[in-house]
Structure formats: C-alpha cells, structure tokens
Enzyme design. Structure first.
Site, short mmCIF file in Angstrom:
data_model
loop_
_atom_site.label_atom_id
_atom_site.label_comp_id
_atom_site.label_asym_id
_atom_site.label_seq_id
_atom_site.Cartn_x
_atom_site.Cartn_y
_atom_site.Cartn_z
N TYR A 118 12.36 109.12 -10.22
CA TYR A 118 11.17 108.28 -10.42
C TYR A 118 11.56 106.85 -10.10
O TYR A 118 12.60 106.36 -10.58
CB TYR A 118 10.71 108.39 -11.89
CG TYR A 118 9.68 107.35 -12.29
CD1 TYR A 118 8.33 107.66 -12.30
CD2 TYR A 118 10.06 106.05 -12.64
CE1 TYR A 118 7.39 106.73 -12.67
CE2 TYR A 118 9.11 105.09 -13.00
CZ TYR A 118 7.78 105.44 -13.01
OH TYR A 118 6.85 104.50 -13.36
N GLU A 206 4.25 103.01 -7.68
CA GLU A 206 4.96 104.02 -8.45
C GLU A 206 5.15 105.27 -7.60
O GLU A 206 4.19 105.80 -7.06
CB GLU A 206 4.13 104.36 -9.69
CG GLU A 206 4.79 105.33 -10.63
CD GLU A 206 3.89 105.67 -11.82
OE1 GLU A 206 2.75 106.14 -11.60
OE2 GLU A 206 4.32 105.47 -12.96
#
Ligand code: GDP
Ligand code: MN
Length: 398
Positions: A118, A206
């Site tokens: 991530y 993101e």
C-alpha cells in the site's frame, strides 16, 4: 474532485509510474475490442474487468472480476455495465456502473513471487506537510490495518522545499522488504508517483495494491486520486475528468450557482449566509430535535437569484420535512432575500413543507413587510432561540 481509477492510472503512466495496463470501455463491444488489443500485444488470455465508480472496496462487492478469454471479458462487462454495484463504501443503494476498465491480469496465474503493498501520498494537516504513507501489508484496507496492526504502517514526511529525496525512497523500499532490482524499481516508482501528485495538484493519491511482479517490476494495480478543487483552474485538462454522474445531483446544481452546499442527509433543510452562522444553525437544528439536511452558505453577497436557487435546491431534497432560513443581513439586504423567497413560492409549484424564516439586520423591517404582504403561510422568527423553538414545534406536528 475525485477521478476514476482509469484516469488516475493514465496520469501515473504519463509521469512514468508503472501501471497495470488497460483501457476503459462503456459497452461490452468496446470491452471485447480492448481485450483483443491486449491479447495481440501480450499474447495472454488473462484479463481483469473492473467497475469504474468513485468508491473503493470494489473487490469485495464483485466489481473486480477475472476473465480468462476475450469472450468472457465481453460477458463480464455486459453483466456489470448498467448494474448497481454495492461495496462497503457505497452505502446500501450502491452506484451505477457506467464504465469498466479492462486490464491485463498482472498477477500471472500460479506465480508465487509476487507481493502487494500500500502506498499513498496525503496531507498531514497537523504538520502542514505532505507525507507518504506505506505498508508492506498491501491489498488489505488500511483502515482495518490501522486498527489491528498499526505498527505495520509507516510514514515519510516530505519537506516542502526539498521535495521527496532519493534517500527517503531507498528507506521506503527497504522497509517494504525489497532489495536489488525490485528496490530500484520501487524507488523510481515512488518518485514518479510523487511527481504525478505534485504536477496535478492532488490532495490524495492512494495506490492499493502496488504490485511487485515475479520479474521485479512495480505496478499500480489500483489508483484513487483526489484533485484539489481550488487548483483546478490551473489544469483545464484535468477539470475535464470530472464525472458528474458520480456526484450528488443537488450538489452539482448548487455548484452551478456558486453556492456552498453539502448534503448531509437529515430532515431539516437550512439556508444561511456565512459559514459560521450556517454551522451554528445546523447545531441549533440538532438541539431542537431535528437533523440538518444540508449545509448551505449562500454567501455574503447573496442576491434574490441566489436565494431562489438555494431554496429550490433544498426543496428538491426528498428527505427534507421542514426548512429553516436564517439570514443575517450585513452586506446582504434582507428585503432581497424576502423577494427571493416570495418569488420561489410563486414559481416552484406548491410548497407544502413548513418554512421558518428569520431575517435580521439590514432592511429586516422591509423584509418582514414583504413576507407579511405576500400572505405566505410561513413561520417568522426574530431571535435565534425563537427560530429553534419553531423548528421543534413544526417537527412535533409532522
Ligand atoms: P478495490 O477493491 O476497489 O480497492 O479495487 P482494486 O483495484 O484494489 O482490486 C481489488 C483486488 O482485486 C486487489 O486487491 C487485487 O488483489 C485484485 N486484483 C486487481 N487486479 C487484479 C489482477 O489483474 N489479477 C488478479 N489476480 N487480481 C487482481
Ligand atoms: Mn484497491
């Protein structure tokens, strides 16, 4: 402004970050064409079809599906398009899928040496700086991770003058457990992501998951990007990425009239001038036993037209059971506000929900006269407390 995954990926790609290659399609036929092209280029029959909506959690809701032939891509796309997709982030009503992204399945069946991470860039408001947030536990929701394993989430603060430094990228790659070519590629990837973020005046970028392939390439498999509305005037090409289907129709309408309107879902609509008074009005609605339906600041220089537009927008909200109009006339003249209200009553069709009006300040007396003469069945209030009491009373009588 939110943009779609496929749009964010095209920006990442333009700034040199690796992405899972694919193209957007609005029909099953287009999806099949895209699959053919990808097959010709890569000789592979593994695809992924991804619903393009402004919400995450698509994987959990069935909005990310693998397809093992061109035909299957067509069938999957046709099953998804036009349907409502419900994910943990859309609410129970879901969102209509109008586009799908057809991409290569970059995970390659059977290969074990892949990893998911991530990576995001966001603003740390306490520090007034951007930071990179990352974790080796990719693929999972970070919200969940923050609760269960907060020690696996790392951040790297970006100095506003120096920008993201190469040593920081090395640090991140190291903490992600990468070495050699994979580490080098991750560092290049991070720089490209940072460049995309800065060049587009983004607020949030993101990528979950970032994939390390078995041959050590680093690719963005997903992309959520939020652009700063206040900087959009510098990026006409990005402003064109707006998808109004994904936005609340009432908020879109309000934007056209330059009104600051945010729908929050309660039963008492409010129209106020000034953000502070608007917040206080929402508070008083709550204290009176109601739930504010919206935030609406008609602005310091509201005219008869803005008042009409604001009033109409609130009236369109099916959840609204009562309306509180609370205006303090400083620069705004209350008589104009009153005319706007009377005009809306004449033109908007029959208004059956109770309206409580408090107009104070410049030309408040004329305003009172206008309302009285109009013969409208509205509740007038002088003080804030009185307005609140009338809201309570009206709600009790519903
Ligand atoms: P989100 O659920 O809305 O965040 O959508 P993502 O784009 O992140 O996809 C959800 C999950 O699907 C990812 O975490 C991946 O594990 C998986 N996924 C996405 N693309 C592919 C792909 O090309 N191949 C395979 N096997 N899985 C994929
Ligand atoms: Mn994701």
């Amino acid at each position: 402004m939110n943009i779609h995954e496929y749009q964010g990926k095209s920006l990442l790609n333009a700034y040199g970050a690796g992405i899972q290659e694919g193209f957007v399609a609005e029909t099953a036929e287009q999806a099949v064409m895209v699959a053919h092209q990808l097959k010709e280029k890569y000789g592979s029959d593994c695809f992924v079809v991804k619903a393009q909506i402004h919400a995450g959690g698509r994987g959990k809701g069935g909005g990310v599906r693998l397809a093992e032939s061109v035909e299957e891509v067509g069938m999957t796309a046709s099953a998804m398009l036009g349907e409502r997709l419900v994910t943990p982030q859309t609410g129970p009503e879901g969102k209509t899928v109008r586009k799908v992204l057809v991409a290569r399945d970059v995970y390659y069946k059977g290969e074990s040496d892949i990893r998911e991470f991530y990576v995001s860039i966001l603003l740390n408001r306490n520090r007034g700086r951007y930071m990179i947030m990352y974790t080796p536990e990719g693929g999972m929701s970070v919200e969940e991770l923050a609760e269960k394993k907060p020690e696996t989430i790392f951040t790297e603060e970006i100095h506003p003058a120096a920008g993201l430094r190469p040593w920081q990228c090395r640090n991140i790659a190291f903490r992600l457990g990468l070495a050699g070519t994979a580490s080098e590629n991750m560092q290049l990837f991070l720089m490209a992501v940072y460049e995309t973020f800065m060049a587009c005046d983004a607020q949030l970028l993101e990528i979950n998951p970032v994939l390390k392939t078995s041959d050590d390439r680093i690719l963005a498999v997903d992309c959520k990007m939020v652009l700063d509305d206040n900087a959009l005037f510098r990026h006409p090409e990005l402003a064109g990425m707006r998808d109004v289907h994904e936005e609340d129709p009432l908020e879109v309408e309000a934007g056209r009239h330059n009104l600051n309107f945010i729908r929050v879902g309660g039963n008492v609509g409010c129209m106020v001038n000034g953000a502070g008074l608007a917040m206080a009005t929402m508070d008083i609605i709550k204290l009176s036993g109601g739930e504010p339906a919206n935030f609406l600041d008609v602005g310091g220089g509201a005219s008869q037209e803005t008042i009409e537009a604001g009033f109409r927008i609130i009236l369109q909200d099916p959840d609204v059971k009562a309306i509180l109009i609370n205006i303090f006339g400083g620069i705004v003249r209350c008589d104009r506000v009153a005319r706007g209200i009377v005009e809306t009553y004449k033109t908007a069709g029959k208004i059956t929900i109770p309206v409580i009006i408090r107009l104070q300040g410049t030309n408040a007396e004329e305003a009172g006269e206008i309302i009285k003469k109009s013969g409208l069945a509205v509740y007038s209030a002088t003080s804030f407390r009185e307005a609140a009491e009338k809201v309570s009373m009206v709600l009790e009588n519903l």
